[in-house]
Design an enzyme around this catalytic site. Structure first.
Site, PDB file in Angstrom:
ATOM      1  NE  ARG A   1      42.021 122.189 -37.175  1.00 54.12           N
ATOM      2  CZ  ARG A   1      42.828 122.907 -37.203  1.00 54.12           C
ATOM      3  NH1 ARG A   1      43.661 122.581 -36.362  1.00 54.12           N
ATOM      4  NH2 ARG A   1      43.096 124.136 -37.968  1.00 54.12           N
TER       5      ARG A   1
ATOM      6  CD  GLN B   1      48.801 128.931 -40.393  1.00 53.24           C
ATOM      7  OE1 GLN B   1      47.810 128.174 -40.180  1.00 53.24           O
ATOM      8  NE2 GLN B   1      49.775 128.368 -39.960  1.00 53.24           N
TER       9      GLN B   1
ATOM     10  CE  LYS C   1      47.142 160.157 -14.828  1.00 47.50           C
ATOM     11  NZ  LYS C   1      48.189 160.470 -13.945  1.00 47.50           N
TER      12      LYS C   1
ATOM     13  CB  THR D   1      50.427 162.140 -16.979  1.00 47.68           C
ATOM     14  OG1 THR D   1      50.450 162.086 -15.769  1.00 47.68           O
ATOM     15  CG2 THR D   1      51.784 162.145 -17.695  1.00 47.68           C
TER      16      THR D   1
END
Length: 286
Positions: free
Chosen positions: A169, A212, A12, A57
């Site tokens: 930036r 990264q 569910k 469910t």
């Protein structure tokens, strides 16, 4: 050629639960979105339509609501474990129960009044079998931005590269993180708050040469500060900000006016782990 049934599960999805906790004249609120998935000896229903092992469910939905009343909800990890253990121990055909919860935050405005807070959502997912229990906590949609102290240069160029290098930036992202706990016990509220604090501190204090690098710094800081965390997986979309060309208006733009981009966007993903962490089951972050 033989045709066989592969891995399967059912459950569910997205049972919406709001639990009011009454403490005298003061109220507290838990707002959960609960998804249950069960797997095990379920071949018969697929192959012959025999439903003798298929817990409805609708029963799973009802269990969520009944448990919220009988046991309370606690932290999302605790409530997920309670539900998963129930399905594994009461349904002999069920070998694995996965319960995932989205927890929506509310800020108190008074004894019984609240305001929905933040765009981010706390998440938790547990997997329970007869042999092991796994707890994964996390967050999605946590938007962070550094207006400077970020650069991107020294990358390879080919005939299709048009991106200029930059030494100053905006770096912005919407953090999607999942971290796996060493065990299925502990203070999950304290652990969650500590992990978020460690991630955001690393984002703020890392001079970033790449998203990264920021990802690894954020993951490493969580592992350094939270010994209960075995590993963390981060997905960081790069929410690009483009410098507006103001030269047609005879105006200089010294990194002050930007267009906030929507899509496409870079997507940086990675896992940071302890070298002595217990092994993770396949797909632990799902």
């Amino acid at each position: 050629m033989a045709i066989v049934l592969g891995p399967n599960r059912y459950g569910k999805a997205e049972t919406r639960l709001v639990r009011v906790i009454r403490d005298g004249d003061t109220r507290s609120l838990a707002d959960y979105n609960v998804s249950v998935a069960l797997s095990g000896d379920l071949a018969a229903t697929h192959l012959t339509g025999d439903n003798s092992g298929v817990l409805p469910t609708d029963t799973m939905k009802n269990t969520v609501y009944a448990f919220a009343k009988k046991h309370g909800v606690g932290e999302p990890e605790e409530f997920a474990l309670l539900l998963a253990r129930h399905f594994v121990t009461t349904q002999e055909q069920v070998e694995t129960a996965r319960v995932s919860i989205e927890s929506f935050g509310w800020e108190r405005l008074g004894p019984h009044s609240f305001q929905r807070k933040g765009d981010y959502t706390r998440v938790a997912s547990v997997v329970v079998t007869a042999e092991f229990e796994q707890v994964v906590s996390g967050i999605t949609g946590l938007v962070l931005l550094n207006s400077t102290a970020s650069e991107f240069r020294g990358f390879p160029r080919d005939e299709y590269t048009t991106l200029p290098e930059t030494t100053d930036r905006i770096l912005a992202t919407a953090v999607d993180a999942r971290w796996r706990h060493v065990s299925a016990g502990g203070d999950f509220a304290k652990s969650y708050a500590g992990a978020i604090e460690a991630m955001t501190a690393a984002f703020v204090n890392t001079y970033s040469a790449s998203l990264q690098q920021t990802l690894f710094s954020m993951g490493s800081h969580v592992l350094e500060k939270r010994p209960e965390v075995a590993e963390i997986r981060l997905a960081l979309p790069n929410k690009h900000h483009y410098l507006v060309d103001l030269s047609p208006f005879d105006l200089a733009n010294d990194n002050e006016v930007f267009i906030a981009g929507d899509r496409p966007y870079g997507l940086i993903e990675g896992t940071v782990t302890r070298d002595d962490a217990p092994p993770a089951p396949a797909g632990w972050y799902l």
